[in-house]
Design an enzyme around this catalytic site. Structure first.
Site, mmCIF file in Angstrom:
data_model
loop_
_atom_site.group_PDB
_atom_site.id
_atom_site.type_symbol
_atom_site.label_atom_id
_atom_site.label_comp_id
_atom_site.label_asym_id
_atom_site.label_seq_id
_atom_site.Cartn_x
_atom_site.Cartn_y
_atom_site.Cartn_z
ATOM 1 N N LEU A 76 0.922 -1.110 -0.179
ATOM 2 C CA LEU A 76 0.077 0.161 -0.073
ATOM 3 C C LEU A 76 0.930 1.370 0.031
ATOM 4 O O LEU A 76 0.491 2.470 -0.644
ATOM 5 C CB LEU A 76 -0.891 -0.045 1.169
ATOM 6 C CG LEU A 76 -2.130 -0.980 1.110
ATOM 7 C CD1 LEU A 76 -2.659 -1.140 2.787
ATOM 8 C CD2 LEU A 76 -3.178 -0.825 0.289
ATOM 9 N N ARG A 113 5.004 2.994 1.376
ATOM 10 C CA ARG A 113 6.340 2.760 2.257
ATOM 11 C C ARG A 113 6.749 3.981 2.699
ATOM 12 O O ARG A 113 6.556 5.150 1.961
ATOM 13 C CB ARG A 113 7.263 1.808 1.728
ATOM 14 C CG ARG A 113 8.031 2.315 0.667
ATOM 15 C CD ARG A 113 9.215 1.345 0.325
ATOM 16 N NE ARG A 113 9.011 0.086 -0.064
ATOM 17 C CZ ARG A 113 9.736 -0.801 0.338
ATOM 18 N NH1 ARG A 113 10.695 -0.758 1.488
ATOM 19 N NH2 ARG A 113 9.478 -2.140 0.121
ATOM 20 N N GLY A 114 7.415 4.220 3.758
ATOM 21 C CA GLY A 114 7.904 5.365 4.306
ATOM 22 C C GLY A 114 9.512 5.184 4.635
ATOM 23 O O GLY A 114 9.995 4.175 3.941
ATOM 24 N N LYS A 115 10.187 6.030 5.310
ATOM 25 C CA LYS A 115 11.334 5.771 5.616
ATOM 26 C C LYS A 115 11.852 4.496 6.494
ATOM 27 O O LYS A 115 12.790 3.658 5.859
ATOM 28 C CB LYS A 115 11.950 6.805 6.825
ATOM 29 C CG LYS A 115 12.978 8.016 5.876
ATOM 30 C CD LYS A 115 13.560 8.513 6.940
ATOM 31 C CE LYS A 115 14.548 9.652 6.327
ATOM 32 N NZ LYS A 115 14.808 10.958 7.144
ATOM 33 N N ALA A 154 9.159 2.143 7.335
ATOM 34 C CA ALA A 154 8.199 1.063 7.286
ATOM 35 C C ALA A 154 7.394 0.691 5.905
ATOM 36 O O ALA A 154 7.811 1.455 4.912
ATOM 37 C CB ALA A 154 6.726 1.679 8.041
ATOM 38 N N VAL A 155 7.224 -0.641 5.960
ATOM 39 C CA VAL A 155 6.312 -0.824 4.764
ATOM 40 C C VAL A 155 5.007 -1.163 5.134
ATOM 41 O O VAL A 155 4.713 -1.774 6.137
ATOM 42 C CB VAL A 155 7.047 -1.979 3.908
ATOM 43 C CG1 VAL A 155 7.502 -3.213 4.915
ATOM 44 C CG2 VAL A 155 6.375 -2.527 2.828
ATOM 45 N N VAL A 156 3.926 -0.843 4.257
ATOM 46 C CA VAL A 156 2.719 -1.166 4.666
ATOM 47 C C VAL A 156 2.171 -2.009 3.523
ATOM 48 O O VAL A 156 2.108 -1.722 2.418
ATOM 49 C CB VAL A 156 1.839 0.035 4.679
ATOM 50 C CG1 VAL A 156 0.295 0.058 5.133
ATOM 51 C CG2 VAL A 156 2.416 1.130 5.820
ATOM 52 N N LYS A 213 1.090 -2.331 8.985
ATOM 53 C CA LYS A 213 2.306 -1.549 8.902
ATOM 54 C C LYS A 213 3.580 -1.948 9.641
ATOM 55 O O LYS A 213 3.380 -2.562 10.880
ATOM 56 C CB LYS A 213 2.146 -0.253 9.563
ATOM 57 C CG LYS A 213 3.204 0.763 9.491
ATOM 58 C CD LYS A 213 2.996 2.326 10.056
ATOM 59 C CE LYS A 213 4.167 3.047 9.935
ATOM 60 N NZ LYS A 213 4.018 4.569 10.421
ATOM 61 N N ASP A 239 4.083 15.947 11.627
ATOM 62 C CA ASP A 239 4.550 15.303 10.053
ATOM 63 C C ASP A 239 3.326 15.452 9.240
ATOM 64 O O ASP A 239 3.096 14.425 8.323
ATOM 65 C CB ASP A 239 5.260 13.930 10.341
ATOM 66 C CG ASP A 239 6.107 13.735 9.110
ATOM 67 O OD1 ASP A 239 6.445 14.609 8.107
ATOM 68 O OD2 ASP A 239 6.409 12.705 8.838
HETATM 69 P P1 ADP Z 1 6.443 5.955 7.712
HETATM 70 O O1 ADP Z 1 6.226 6.332 9.050
HETATM 71 O O2 ADP Z 1 7.460 5.034 7.111
HETATM 72 O O3 ADP Z 1 6.267 7.327 6.737
HETATM 73 P P2 ADP Z 1 3.434 5.611 7.200
HETATM 74 O O4 ADP Z 1 2.532 5.480 8.366
HETATM 75 O O5 ADP Z 1 3.381 7.191 6.448
HETATM 76 O O6 ADP Z 1 4.937 5.214 7.589
HETATM 77 O O7 ADP Z 1 2.967 4.744 5.915
HETATM 78 C C1 ADP Z 1 3.810 4.758 4.732
HETATM 79 C C2 ADP Z 1 2.672 4.810 3.500
HETATM 80 O O8 ADP Z 1 2.009 3.756 3.540
HETATM 81 C C3 ADP Z 1 1.835 5.877 3.495
HETATM 82 O O9 ADP Z 1 2.245 7.033 2.990
HETATM 83 C C4 ADP Z 1 0.685 5.272 2.814
HETATM 84 O O10 ADP Z 1 0.809 5.403 1.641
HETATM 85 C C5 ADP Z 1 0.601 3.938 3.139
HETATM 86 N N1 ADP Z 1 -0.322 3.453 4.302
HETATM 87 C C6 ADP Z 1 -0.013 3.619 5.670
HETATM 88 N N2 ADP Z 1 -1.000 3.392 6.541
HETATM 89 C C7 ADP Z 1 -1.939 2.958 5.447
HETATM 90 C C8 ADP Z 1 -3.515 2.749 5.834
HETATM 91 N N3 ADP Z 1 -3.942 2.452 6.970
HETATM 92 N N4 ADP Z 1 -4.205 2.256 4.829
HETATM 93 C C9 ADP Z 1 -3.697 2.390 3.593
HETATM 94 N N5 ADP Z 1 -2.449 2.619 3.246
HETATM 95 C C10 ADP Z 1 -1.536 3.061 4.221
HETATM 96 MG MG MG Z 2 4.794 8.744 6.357
#
Ligand code: ADP
Ligand code: MG
Length: 320
Positions: free
Chosen positions: A31, A33-35, A37-39, A54, A150
């Site tokens: 869905l 990913r960020g720094k 985490a992968v979701v 997550k 953020d």
């Molecule tokens: P990080 O702390 O690594 O930035 P995030 O929580 O922002 O992690 O999640 C990374 C990405 O994953 C988000 O920008 C979004 O695209 C996707 N994502 C996060 N949570 C959800 C969710 N509950 N439903 C769908 N997509 C999600």
């Molecule tokens: Mg994020």
């Protein structure tokens, strides 16, 4: 319990150590990913319900970051009653990771629609509704003593994209308790969105509202108001509040919208409106149907004749 960084690490959710895969089936699709985490999308076997898992690494750059993850969980718990914060369902822990099972926001990041071509981009009417929801969600966080720190288009998701659903605020990795940080001086978050705080020692709630101003700008124009060609230029734009409010950037957008953004991007944080005041701004309280067809010329103008320059600061914040 709050530690000295303003992190809240006392949590109520039971951390499960049985394998996550015995209760959930992972669907291949990532869905986002960020720094750290992968979701991924997953289905709860018992209910058949879709969720977002997550996966957070506990060790990052050789440091134990478990406390940061507990803080994220605690903040999500405290925002349970907030309709615009993603719901936390369960938590699992393995040797290397903590897995948050979240409500799935199937519409993805508002970022995608911000940069989309015309027919998929938000209309002003959409942005009014979404901005109201973001403000309500953030006001609710503030009243709970939490600052997100953020807020950016990658961390604001939608329950569905077509038809356009409601917003869900995600990613509380940098969130802190409000009374622990009266000023944001550390470089947290993403400069374009929260950057001014690094330079001008913004007050915390006010820096969130500033981020909402940036978000609204991006949703309406598809462009980031402070982004320069390099980091230096971006910081300069931020510190000088150098924002392009030209007709070109805001083609077809009402002057009320621009006035709303100006209220949030004021240089002096003390002059900036509070979340409650922002919700009373005429752009958000007026009949949104007015803005279905974006024709700036046909809408009333709030601009005083001499205040069309980007540097100008209206004397008072949003009318309340
Ligand atoms: P990080 O702390 O690594 O930035 P995030 O929580 O922002 O992690 O999640 C990374 C990405 O994953 C988000 O920008 C979004 O695209 C996707 N994502 C996060 N949570 C959800 C969710 N509950 N439903 C769908 N997509 C999600
Ligand atoms: Mg994020």
């Amino acid at each position: 319990m709050m530690n000295k960084n303003g992190m809240v690490t006392k949590i109520h959710t039971r951390i499960r150590t049985d394998p996550f895969t015995s209760n959930y089936e992972l669907l291949g699709r990532e869905l986002g990913r960020g720094k750290f985490a992968v979701v991924k999308k997953c289905i709860e076997k018992a209910t058949g319900k879709e969720h977002a898992a997550k996966f957070l690494r506990k060790r990052r750059k050789g440091e134990d970051c478990r406390m940061d993850i507990l803080n994220e969980i605690a903040v999500l718990e405290s925002a349970k009653a907030n309709p615009y914060v993603v719901a936390l369902h369960e938590v699992y822990e393995t040797n290397s990771e903590i897995i948050l099972i979240l409500e799935c926001a199937a519409g993805g990041e508002i970022f995608n629609q911000c940069v989309a071509e015309n027919d998929e981009a938000f209309t002003e009417k959409d942005v009014i509704r979404l901005a109201r929801q973001i403000l309500t969600g953030v006001a609710c966080l503030h009243s709970n003593n939490v600052v997100h720190l953020d807020l950016k288009p990658q961390n604001i998701l939608l329950t569905s994209a077509i038809p356009l659903g409601d917003i869900r605020i995600v990613d509380f990795g940098l969130s802190r308790s409000m009374d622990s940080v009266t000023e944001v001086r550390e470089i947290l978050g993403t400069p374009e969105y929260v950057g001014e705080s690094c330079l001008l020692s913004d007050t915390v709630p006010s820096s969130s509202l500033r981020s909402i101003g940036v978000l609204t700008y991006v949703m309406l124009t598809g462009e980031s108001p402070f982004l320069g060609d390099n980091k230096q230029e971006t910081f300069l734009n931020i510190s000088q509040v150098n924002v392009d409010y030209s007709q070109d950037a805001f083609e077809g957008v009402s002057s009320l919208a621009i006035d709303f953004i100006k209220t949030l991007l004021l240089k002096n944080p003390r002059k900036r409106a509070t979340a409650a005041e922002c919700l009373n701004h005429p752009w958000l309280t007026g009949p949104a149907s007015l803005y279905t067809q974006l024709h700036a010329s046909s809408l009333p103008s709030l601009d005083e004749p001499e205040t069309s320059q980007s540097e100008s600061e209206p004397e008072s914040p949003a009318p309340s």
